[in-house]
Design a protein around this motif. Structure first.
Motif, mmCIF file in Angstrom:
data_model
loop_
_atom_site.group_PDB
_atom_site.id
_atom_site.type_symbol
_atom_site.label_atom_id
_atom_site.label_comp_id
_atom_site.label_asym_id
_atom_site.label_seq_id
_atom_site.Cartn_x
_atom_site.Cartn_y
_atom_site.Cartn_z
ATOM 1 N N LEU A 179 31.315 -27.757 -8.310
ATOM 2 C CA LEU A 179 30.118 -27.740 -7.477
ATOM 3 C C LEU A 179 29.649 -26.320 -7.209
ATOM 4 O O LEU A 179 28.446 -26.030 -7.234
ATOM 5 N N VAL A 180 30.591 -25.427 -6.951
ATOM 6 C CA VAL A 180 30.239 -24.022 -6.715
ATOM 7 C C VAL A 180 29.629 -23.410 -7.980
ATOM 8 O O VAL A 180 28.634 -22.688 -7.925
ATOM 9 N N ALA A 181 30.230 -23.722 -9.130
ATOM 10 C CA ALA A 181 29.724 -23.188 -10.399
ATOM 11 C C ALA A 181 28.319 -23.690 -10.684
ATOM 12 O O ALA A 181 27.486 -22.968 -11.253
ATOM 13 N N GLN A 182 28.033 -24.933 -10.285
ATOM 14 C CA GLN A 182 26.702 -25.495 -10.509
ATOM 15 C C GLN A 182 25.627 -24.709 -9.763
ATOM 16 O O GLN A 182 24.485 -24.639 -10.199
ATOM 17 N N LYS A 183 25.990 -24.130 -8.639
ATOM 18 C CA LYS A 183 25.024 -23.408 -7.811
ATOM 19 C C LYS A 183 25.055 -21.902 -8.043
ATOM 20 O O LYS A 183 24.260 -21.165 -7.459
ATOM 21 N N PRO B 133 5.767 -24.810 -2.401
ATOM 22 C CA PRO B 133 4.873 -23.687 -2.094
ATOM 23 C C PRO B 133 5.445 -22.813 -0.975
ATOM 24 O O PRO B 133 5.906 -23.316 0.055
ATOM 25 N N GLY B 134 5.443 -21.509 -1.181
ATOM 26 C CA GLY B 134 5.919 -20.579 -0.167
ATOM 27 C C GLY B 134 7.424 -20.402 -0.125
ATOM 28 O O GLY B 134 7.927 -19.615 0.673
ATOM 29 N N PHE B 135 8.157 -21.131 -0.976
ATOM 30 C CA PHE B 135 9.614 -21.032 -1.019
ATOM 31 C C PHE B 135 10.074 -20.748 -2.445
ATOM 32 O O PHE B 135 9.385 -21.079 -3.407
ATOM 33 N N VAL B 136 11.238 -20.139 -2.556
ATOM 34 C CA VAL B 136 11.843 -19.867 -3.859
ATOM 35 C C VAL B 136 13.202 -20.538 -3.903
ATOM 36 O O VAL B 136 14.046 -20.325 -3.029
ATOM 37 N N ARG B 137 13.399 -21.392 -4.893
ATOM 38 C CA ARG B 137 14.693 -22.028 -5.137
ATOM 39 C C ARG B 137 15.156 -21.628 -6.528
ATOM 40 O O ARG B 137 14.380 -21.096 -7.316
ATOM 41 N N ASP B 138 16.403 -21.899 -6.874
ATOM 42 C CA ASP B 138 16.820 -21.601 -8.238
ATOM 43 C C ASP B 138 17.914 -22.540 -8.722
ATOM 44 O O ASP B 138 18.583 -23.225 -7.941
ATOM 45 N N THR B 139 18.047 -22.599 -10.028
ATOM 46 C CA THR B 139 19.073 -23.380 -10.703
ATOM 47 C C THR B 139 19.362 -22.677 -12.022
ATOM 48 O O THR B 139 18.764 -21.632 -12.322
ATOM 49 N N TRP B 140 20.268 -23.221 -12.828
ATOM 50 C CA TRP B 140 20.546 -22.574 -14.113
ATOM 51 C C TRP B 140 21.051 -23.593 -15.130
ATOM 52 O O TRP B 140 21.467 -24.690 -14.790
ATOM 53 N N PHE B 141 20.985 -23.197 -16.383
ATOM 54 C CA PHE B 141 21.539 -24.023 -17.454
ATOM 55 C C PHE B 141 21.937 -23.126 -18.621
ATOM 56 O O PHE B 141 21.493 -21.976 -18.736
ATOM 57 N N ARG B 142 22.764 -23.654 -19.482
ATOM 58 C CA ARG B 142 23.134 -22.988 -20.730
ATOM 59 C C ARG B 142 23.099 -24.037 -21.838
ATOM 60 O O ARG B 142 23.928 -24.951 -21.854
#
Length: 278
Positions: A9-13, A111-120
């Motif tokens: 779960l930590v690695a996912q974030k 709008p007005g917010f920044v979120r993030d995620t990742w993939f490989r």
């Protein structure tokens, strides 16, 4: 069991140490991609549903629909295989959601917010997703296409895109002749406007026609420019401010001279510049 699950779960974030960072901005009803860091830094473009798919949907005849029906776009998000890609999400108007099931990612774009995620991505190929947050009447026409290529192919793609970007950086003070603007405006219209306003400019249902429109025919160009920059009808007509000044001038000039609108009027890029921020 809890310890390994927590690590996953930590690695996912964990979006740190990314090889490539891309900002995905949700618009009604398209995606904007900005390459923030890594190879390709500085590239930016808009990705919209292929107009032929929208026309097929509007016709009601999907008997010959291709396998990528309502998923094909004009400009896919291109990334290299085997690299960690951080996706920063935000939105320009309402809440959207960036979802690509094959990568196991779904991140709201607010709008007005920044979120993030990742993939490989581990394999070269084409991967598809869609906006997963109801965002208005064109929600079904907001696909995501991620094209994963080899490292050499990605390097070549970046070089080609930078050449195209340099060619598009027109001088906003350049005075264009109508004959030179019209072909460019026709391309911009086909890519961004024809899906709603139709290729013949007649509109459909609640979508107002541009052929014969008083605003389009008006010699006061500011009215049409303001609609292009800020949208209208409570978002039913979205803002196209992300397009370049020359592209907006070209498409405005095209609509003023296409179909029965033979006005002879030319909208110059400098007029777009003057109206931005108003």
């Amino acid at each position: 069991m809890a310890l390994p699950a927590t690590k996953v779960l930590v690695a996912q974030k964990d979006t740190t140490n990314a090889d490539l960072t891309v900002k995905a901005t949700g618009y009604q009803w398209k995606w904007g991609y900005d390459y923030i860091s890594g190879e390709g830094e500085g590239l930016a473009f808009i990705s919209t549903l292929d107009s032929s798919h929208r026309q097929m949907s509007d016709s009601g005849d999907v008997s010959n629909a291709p396998v990528d029906y309502l998923l094909k776009v004009d400009n896919p998000l291109v990334v290299p295989v085997g690299k960690k890609v951080r996706v920063i999400t935000t939105a320009n108007d309402v809440i959207h959601s960036f979802m690509v099931p094959a990568f196991g990612i779904k991140q709201d774009a607010i709008p007005g917010f920044v979120r993030d995620t990742w993939f490989r991505a581990e394999k070269v190929g084409d991967y598809y997703g869609q906006c997963a947050e109801l965002c208005g009447k064109e929600h079904a026409y907001m696909p995501i296409h991620v094209k994963v290529v080899s490292a050499p192919e990605y390097t070549a793609w970046v070089a080609e895109q930078k050449k195209k970007a340099a060619a598009r950086q027109d001088d906003p003070n350049k005075v264009w002749a109508l004959a030179d603007l019209l072909p460019r405006g026709e391309k911009v219209y086909a890519a961004n406007c024809a899906a709603c306003h139709q290729a013949n400019g007649k509109g459909a249902g609640p979508i107002k026609p541009l052929d014969g429109s008083a605003i389009v025919l008006d010699e006061d160009h500011t009215k049409q420019i303001q609609i292009l920059l800020h949208g209208a009808a409570g978002g039913a007509m979205p803002s196209w401010a992300q397009l370049s000044d020359t592209d907006l001038a070209a498409v405005a000039s095209y609509t003023k001279n296409a179909w029965s609108n033979k006005t002879g009027q030319v909208v110059q890029p400098a007029e777009i510049v003057a109206q931005r921020g108003k």
